[in-house]
Design an enzyme around this catalytic site. Structure first.
Site, PDB file in Angstrom:
ATOM      1  N   PHE A 275      21.088   0.069 -16.788  1.00  0.00           N
ATOM      2  CA  PHE A 275      19.805  -0.031 -17.292  1.00  0.00           C
ATOM      3  C   PHE A 275      19.225   1.284 -17.122  1.00  0.00           C
ATOM      4  CE2 PHE A 275      15.053  -0.886 -17.100  1.00  0.00           C
ATOM      5  CZ  PHE A 275      15.065  -1.458 -18.189  1.00  0.00           C
TER       6      PHE A 275
ATOM      7  N   ASP B 193      22.380   0.983  -6.483  1.00  0.00           N
ATOM      8  CA  ASP B 193      21.199   0.442  -7.482  1.00  0.00           C
ATOM      9  C   ASP B 193      22.014  -1.178  -7.407  1.00  0.00           C
ATOM     10  OD1 ASP B 193      20.031  -0.830  -9.295  1.00  0.00           O
ATOM     11  OD2 ASP B 193      20.110   0.802 -10.613  1.00  0.00           O
TER      12      ASP B 193
ATOM     13  N   HIS C 242      21.337  -5.844  -9.484  1.00  0.00           N
ATOM     14  CA  HIS C 242      21.947  -6.939 -10.020  1.00  0.00           C
ATOM     15  C   HIS C 242      22.751  -7.789  -8.795  1.00  0.00           C
ATOM     16  CE1 HIS C 242      22.888  -4.889 -13.882  1.00  0.00           C
ATOM     17  NE2 HIS C 242      21.719  -4.863 -13.605  1.00  0.00           N
TER      18      HIS C 242
ATOM     19  N   GLN D 252      12.600  -8.311 -11.187  1.00  0.00           N
ATOM     20  CA  GLN D 252      12.119  -8.441 -12.209  1.00  0.00           C
ATOM     21  C   GLN D 252      12.159  -9.968 -12.740  1.00  0.00           C
ATOM     22  OE1 GLN D 252      14.206  -8.488 -15.153  1.00  0.00           O
ATOM     23  NE2 GLN D 252      12.804  -8.709 -16.526  1.00  0.00           N
TER      24      GLN D 252
ATOM     25  N   LYS E 124      15.813 -11.193 -12.760  1.00  0.00           N
ATOM     26  CA  LYS E 124      16.827 -10.897 -11.807  1.00  0.00           C
ATOM     27  C   LYS E 124      17.015 -12.098 -10.943  1.00  0.00           C
ATOM     28  CE  LYS E 124      17.302  -6.723 -13.185  1.00  0.00           C
ATOM     29  NZ  LYS E 124      16.761  -5.621 -13.115  1.00  0.00           N
TER      30      LYS E 124
ATOM     31  N   ARG F 173      -0.211   7.661   3.514  1.00  0.00           N
ATOM     32  CA  ARG F 173      -1.216   7.112   4.676  1.00  0.00           C
ATOM     33  C   ARG F 173      -0.379   6.367   5.783  1.00  0.00           C
ATOM     34  NH1 ARG F 173      -6.911   3.955   3.120  1.00  0.00           N
ATOM     35  NH2 ARG F 173      -7.961   4.860   4.955  1.00  0.00           N
TER      36      ARG F 173
ATOM     37  N   TYR G 273      -8.352   8.650   6.348  1.00  0.00           N
ATOM     38  CA  TYR G 273      -8.029   9.161   5.006  1.00  0.00           C
ATOM     39  C   TYR G 273      -7.183  10.455   5.556  1.00  0.00           C
ATOM     40  CZ  TYR G 273     -10.944   5.970   2.945  1.00  0.00           C
ATOM     41  OH  TYR G 273     -11.453   4.763   2.720  1.00  0.00           O
TER      42      TYR G 273
ATOM     43  N   ARG H 272       2.832  -0.309  -3.463  1.00  0.00           N
ATOM     44  CA  ARG H 272       2.747  -1.458  -2.385  1.00  0.00           C
ATOM     45  C   ARG H 272       2.800  -2.776  -3.442  1.00  0.00           C
ATOM     46  NH1 ARG H 272      -1.761   1.516  -0.347  1.00  0.00           N
ATOM     47  NH2 ARG H 272      -3.202   0.292  -1.687  1.00  0.00           N
TER      48      ARG H 272
END
Ligand SMILES: *Cc1c(COP(=O)(O)O)cnc(C)c1O
Length: 386
Positions: free
Chosen positions: A88, A159, A162, A185, A188, A217, A224, A234
Site C-alpha cells: 500500500f 510495516d 497486515h 483502519q 484491517k 510536549r 508549554y 494522539r
C-alpha cells in the site's frame, strides 16, 4: 452469467456488546483524550504484551505510525529507505513526507514480500532503513533481512499493517528486535475505523516517539515546554476502548483463518492458471489479512474484468496493489533519480503482480468450508470463462 447462488461470509468489522460496553466506559470517563483517560494507556500495554514488545504507542493511523517510526529512527532529507515495490502506498509516502527518498525494490514472485537480494542490491551509503511489509500477514524473510541489515549497518522497520499476531519461527512481531508499525483502519485485522500503533524494543525511541506524537510536549508539562519538533498523532479514548475489545477477539479469528486458508489455497491451486500466495514454513503464525492469488500471464485489463465478475457473483474480491512507482503520487516528491522504466526494469515480479494478482477480503476466511468451496468454484468458473 453465474447461476450459482452467492456464498455468504461474515460481515466486517465484527462487534458485539463488548465494543458497546467499551464505548460506554470511555464516554463515562468524562475525559476523551489520552492525557485524561485510561483507555489508550491500557490498550498500549495490552497490545505491547500481546506482541512481546517492550513498548507500544497508539497513534491516529497506520500511515502516521510509519512516519513517526521513521522519524524516531532519524530518517530525514538526504536519507534513503528501501521499500517493497508491491505494498500500500503509505509505506512509500511515509518516507517521502519526511523528505527522504523512497527506493522501491522487487518482491518475491511467490510470497509477494520484499526480495532480500533486491534489497541488498539497492543499498547505498545513504540507506538508513529497510522496510519489509508482511504481505497479507505472511512475514517477510526476517532471517535474511536481519542478516542484511546487520551486515549493512542499517535499521529494519516492519510495516506490520497486515500482521497483527503474526510470528516468525515462534517469535512474535515485538520480539524481533526491530520497530514495527500497525494500522487499525476499517479493513484491517482489528479496527476502530482508523488508528495505528508502533511497537518499540527500546525505551529511547519510544520516549522520543511519545514526545513527537504529542507536539513535542512531555507527559506532565503544564507550561508549554515543547522539547522536540512534533505534531499531534494522539489516538482518542473511544478508539482505544474499541481496540481493546477487538484485540480480545483477534486470536480466535486467527485460529479460524489459519484453518481455512489451507482449504481455500488447495482449492485455488487446483484451478488451471491460478497460483495462490505461497506459504513460508518459517512464518509459523499467519493472521491472513488477505487471501491472495495470481493469474500469471494475465493483463491488467483482463484481471480487472475478472475482479468485476467475481464481485458481481457475490465475492469480496479486489485487484491487488499497483506497484508504488506506477502511481503519480510516487513521482511528486522525493523519488529516486531513475525513470519509471528503469525502476520497472529492476522490478519484474512487481510489474507482473501489479497486473495479475487478486485478493479476497479476510472475512472470506472466517466463512464456512462449504462457503469457501462455493467461492473457489466461482473463481474456477470465471477464470475459465475470462
Ligand atoms: C493499511 C496500510 C497502511 C496504512 O495504514 P492506515 O491506517 O490506512 O493509514 C500502511 N501499510 C500497509 C501495508 C497497509 O496495508
Amino acid at each position: 452469467m453465474n447461476p450459482r447462488p452467492a456464498p455468504t461470509f461474515p460481515d466486517w468489522p465484527q462487534f458485539d456488546d463488548t465494543e458497546r460496553a467499551a464505548l460506554e466506559r470511555a464516554l463515562a470517563q468524562g475525559q476523551w483524550w489520552r492525557m485524561g483517560g485510561g483507555e489508550v494507556n491500557a490498550f498500549e500495554e495490552e497490545f505491547a504484551e500481546y506482541h512481546g514488545a517492550r513498548h507500544a504507542l497508539a497513534v491516529t493511523n497506520g500511515t502516521h505510525a510509519l512516519e513517526l517510526a521513521l522519524q524516531t529512527m532519524g530518517v530525514g532529507p538526504g536519507d534513503e529507505v528501501i521499500v517493497p515495490a508491491i505494498t500500500f502506498i503509505s509505506s512509500s509516502q511515509a518516507v517521502q513526507r519526511l523528505g527522504a527518498v523512497s527506493v522501491p525494490v522487487d518482491v518475491d514472485p511467490g510470497t509477494y514480500c520484499i526480495d532480500v537480494a533486491a534489497a541488498a542490491a539497492a543499498i547505498t551509503p545513504r540507506t538508513k532503513v529497510i522496510m519489509p511489509v508482511h504481505m497479507a500477514g505472511l512475514m517477510a524473510d526476517m532471517d535474511g533481512l536481519e542478516k542484511l541489515a546487520a551486515d549493512a549497518g542499517v535499521a529494519l522497520l516492519q510495516d506490520a499493517a497486515h500482521a497483527h499476531g503474526a510470528r516468525w519461527r515462534g517469535r512474535r512481531v515485538g520480539e524481533l528486535g526491530s520497530v514495527a508499525a500497525f494500522s487499525f483502519q476499517n479493513g484491517k485485522l482489528m479496527t476502530a475505523g482508523e488508528g495505528g500503533a508502533v511497537l518499540f524494543p527500546d525505551d529511547e525511541r519510544y520516549e522520543s516517539a511519545f514526545l513527537r506524537h504529542s507536539c513535542g510536549r512531555p507527559r506532565t508539562d503544564r507550561h508549554y515546554r515543547h522539547q522536540v519538533a512534533g505534531t499531534n498523532m494522539r489516538l482518542n479514548e473511544f478508539s482505544a476502548a474499541v481496540l481493546r475489545a477487538q484485540l480480545a477477539r483477534l486470536d480466535g479469528q486467527i485460529t479460524v483463518r489459519e484453518e481455512r486458508w489451507p482449504v481455500l489455497s488447495a482449492l485455488l491451486a487446483e484451478i488451471p492458471g491460478v497460483e495462490p500466495q505461497a506459504d513460508d514454513a518459517r512464518a509459523d503464525r499467519n493472521p491472513h489479512y488477505m487471501a491472495m492469488f495470481r493469474l500469471p500471464g494475465w493483463s491488467e485489463e483482463r484481471r480487472n474484468t475478472l475482479v468485476d465478475r467475481l464481485v458481481a457473483a457475490g465475492l469480496p474480491a479486489f485487484a491487488a496493489f499497483r506497484a508504488v512507482y506506477r502511481t503519480d503520487a510516487f513521482w511528486e516528491i522525493n523519488a529516486p533519480d531513475e525513470t519509471v522504466d528503469e525502476v520497472a526494469a529492476r522490478c519484474p515480479n512487481a510489474e507482473a503482480i501489479s497486473a495479475d494478482c487478486v485478493w479476497l477480503h479476510h472475512r472470506t476466511l472466517l466463512g464456512s468450508v462449504p462457503a469457501l468451496t462455493d467461492a473457489a468454484a466461482i473463481v474456477a468458473e470465471l477464470v475459465r470463462a475470462g
